[in-house]
Write a protein that holds these residues in place. Structure first.
Motif, short mmCIF file in Angstrom:
data_model
loop_
_atom_site.label_atom_id
_atom_site.label_comp_id
_atom_site.label_asym_id
_atom_site.label_seq_id
_atom_site.Cartn_x
_atom_site.Cartn_y
_atom_site.Cartn_z
N ARG A 117 12.03 -27.92 78.06
CA ARG A 117 12.09 -29.30 79.04
C ARG A 117 12.64 -30.32 78.60
O ARG A 117 11.93 -31.12 77.06
N ARG A 118 13.87 -30.76 78.54
CA ARG A 118 13.76 -31.88 77.92
C ARG A 118 13.99 -32.96 78.17
O ARG A 118 14.22 -33.48 79.90
N ALA A 119 13.08 -33.98 78.44
CA ALA A 119 12.50 -35.10 78.25
C ALA A 119 12.97 -36.39 77.39
O ALA A 119 14.40 -36.67 76.56
N ASP A 120 12.22 -36.99 76.55
CA ASP A 120 12.40 -37.68 75.69
C ASP A 120 12.39 -37.30 74.71
O ASP A 120 11.62 -36.27 74.05
N PRO A 121 13.97 -37.87 73.56
CA PRO A 121 13.50 -37.01 72.67
C PRO A 121 13.26 -37.05 71.26
O PRO A 121 13.77 -36.61 70.45
N ALA A 122 12.66 -38.49 71.58
CA ALA A 122 12.10 -39.36 70.62
C ALA A 122 10.48 -38.41 69.97
O ALA A 122 9.95 -38.14 68.78
N ARG A 123 10.11 -37.64 71.35
CA ARG A 123 8.43 -36.97 71.66
C ARG A 123 8.44 -36.25 72.34
O ARG A 123 9.17 -35.29 73.21
N VAL A 124 8.26 -34.73 71.93
CA VAL A 124 8.08 -33.68 71.73
C VAL A 124 7.48 -32.50 71.50
O VAL A 124 6.18 -33.47 70.44
N VAL A 125 6.43 -32.02 72.66
CA VAL A 125 5.44 -30.95 72.02
C VAL A 125 6.14 -29.71 72.14
O VAL A 125 6.94 -29.23 73.10
N LEU A 126 5.71 -28.99 70.81
CA LEU A 126 6.17 -28.09 70.21
C LEU A 126 4.89 -26.88 71.26
O LEU A 126 3.28 -26.84 70.71
N PHE A 127 4.95 -26.18 72.26
CA PHE A 127 4.20 -25.25 73.01
C PHE A 127 4.21 -23.90 72.97
O PHE A 127 5.45 -23.09 72.74
N LEU A 128 2.88 -23.25 71.73
CA LEU A 128 2.78 -21.98 70.85
C LEU A 128 1.96 -21.16 71.91
O LEU A 128 0.46 -21.56 72.25
N ASN A 129 2.48 -20.73 73.25
CA ASN A 129 1.75 -19.82 74.01
C ASN A 129 0.39 -19.00 73.66
O ASN A 129 1.22 -18.52 72.77
#
Length: 347
Positions: free
Chosen positions: A55-67
């Motif tokens: 899900r592309r939004a703010d390129p400076a802030r990212v969540v890496l979600f490990l399900n």
């Protein structure tokens, strides 16, 4: 070339040789997900195609979600039974595990969502190894399981580094079994994006024990994790000295700038039943002992423990309603990813 850099470069090749990107679509809550199919050795337990979601939004802030997705370690628990790639024990294919625009942290329309404006990489487990394995395991002549969770996970990690090179804030969020490896992935993110502030938030694996039998029989012999994970030799401890609680210690010592936090329900029934062969004492006893050991090793672990025997967090409204000792979980998380990490909260 170090082993760690070689592994990451191999993962980068896997991530960049994408088999395809497809849009899941926009819904009433405004999330748009793109399905990314890595090439290379990425695959699910049954050898089928692995994919993760962006899900592309703010390129400076990212969540890496490990399900999450469950774990397995023998012919019974690892069998390819059930429908849509899901058994009672684990997800063995990626069918049906795409993200939905659920409530909880995936409702980006809420003003109190700490991650509302973040970009997301949503990485589901379909290998039964908590994102840690790299081996083809023959449990019977008829059942060979591709425990390739670390290959898949580091492909997504390398995609993150390649497509968000200017990220200044990355939060590695691990759900249930996905939180087991979260501190390792946090350390790897910090290695690949040294200018980013990296926070690790692992939920509902605080009761996984540091048990020699589990470490040898499952992490090593079944999943091949010790051959896959980075060889961060700290204070004489190599990868083969790691157990699940020590993942936090090794990551924190490897990179003292990591911000580490965890969430647990005090008496999570899933953790109690799943880990019964290796655990002693109540779930809360094991959670407390693990945190004590981690902090005794000199690593600060911020913790939030909710009372009761609940399970599940990120996809539900309880993500916003949980409050312990007058402290809302989302307020605590705001502080964790901010400049003033919070005090511990417990029942």
């Amino acid at each position: 070339m170090t082993k760690l850099r070689a592994v990451l470069l191999a993962a980068l090749a896997c991530a960049l040789l994408t088999g395809g990107i497809a849009l899941l679509g926009r819904t009433e809550k405004g999330l748009e997900w793109a399905r990314v199919v890595p090439a290379g050795d990425c695959q699910c337990a049954d050898g089928s195609e692995f994919a993760f979601w962006e899900r592309r939004a703010d390129p400076a802030r990212v969540v890496l979600f490990l399900n999450g997705g469950g774990v397995c370690w023998d012919a019974k628990t690892c069998a390819f039974t059930g429908e849509h790639g899901e058994s009672d024990f684990y997800d063995w294919s990626s069918r049906g595990v795409e993200p939905e625009n659920r409530s909880g942290m995936f409702d980006v329309t809420r003003g109190d969502n700490p991650f509302a404006n973040f970009s997301y990489l949503y990485v589901s487990s379909c290998t039964g190894d908590a994102h840690l394995g790299d081996v083809a395991q023959a449990y019977t002549p008829e059942l060979t399981v591709q425990h390739r969770g670390y290959v898949n996970g580091t492909a997504a990690l390398a995609y993150l580094a390649a497509h968000y090179p200017g990220a200044t804030e990355v939060v590695v969020v691990g759900k249930t079994a996905g939180s087991v490896a979260a501190p390792i992935y946090g350390g790897l993110v910090a290695d690949l994006l040294p200018k980013a502030r990296v926070t690790v938030f692992g939920a509902q694996s605080g009761a996984w024990p540091d048990h020699p039998g589990f470490n040898a029989d499952v992490l090593d012999a079944r999943w091949g994790a010790y051959k896959a994970v980075p060889a961060w030799a700290v204070d004489g401890l190599t990868a083969r000295d790691w157990g699940v609680p020590r993942f936090w210690i090794q990551a924190g010592r490897h990179n003292p700038e990591l911000v580490l936090g965890r969430f647990d329900f005090a008496y999570d029934p899933h953790a109690a039943s799943e880990l019964a062969p290796w655990a002693s004492g109540s779930t809360l006893d094991v959670i407390t002992a693990n945190e004590t050991a981690i902090e005794a090793a000199g690593v600060r672990l911020h913790s939030y423990t909710a009372p009761g025997d609940d399970h599940g967090l990120f996809e539900f409204d309880k993500f916003y309603t949980i409050k312990v000792r007058s402290v809302r979980l989302v307020t605590w998380l705001d502080a964790l990813v901010g400049d003033a990490p919070p005090v511990d909260v417990g029942p």
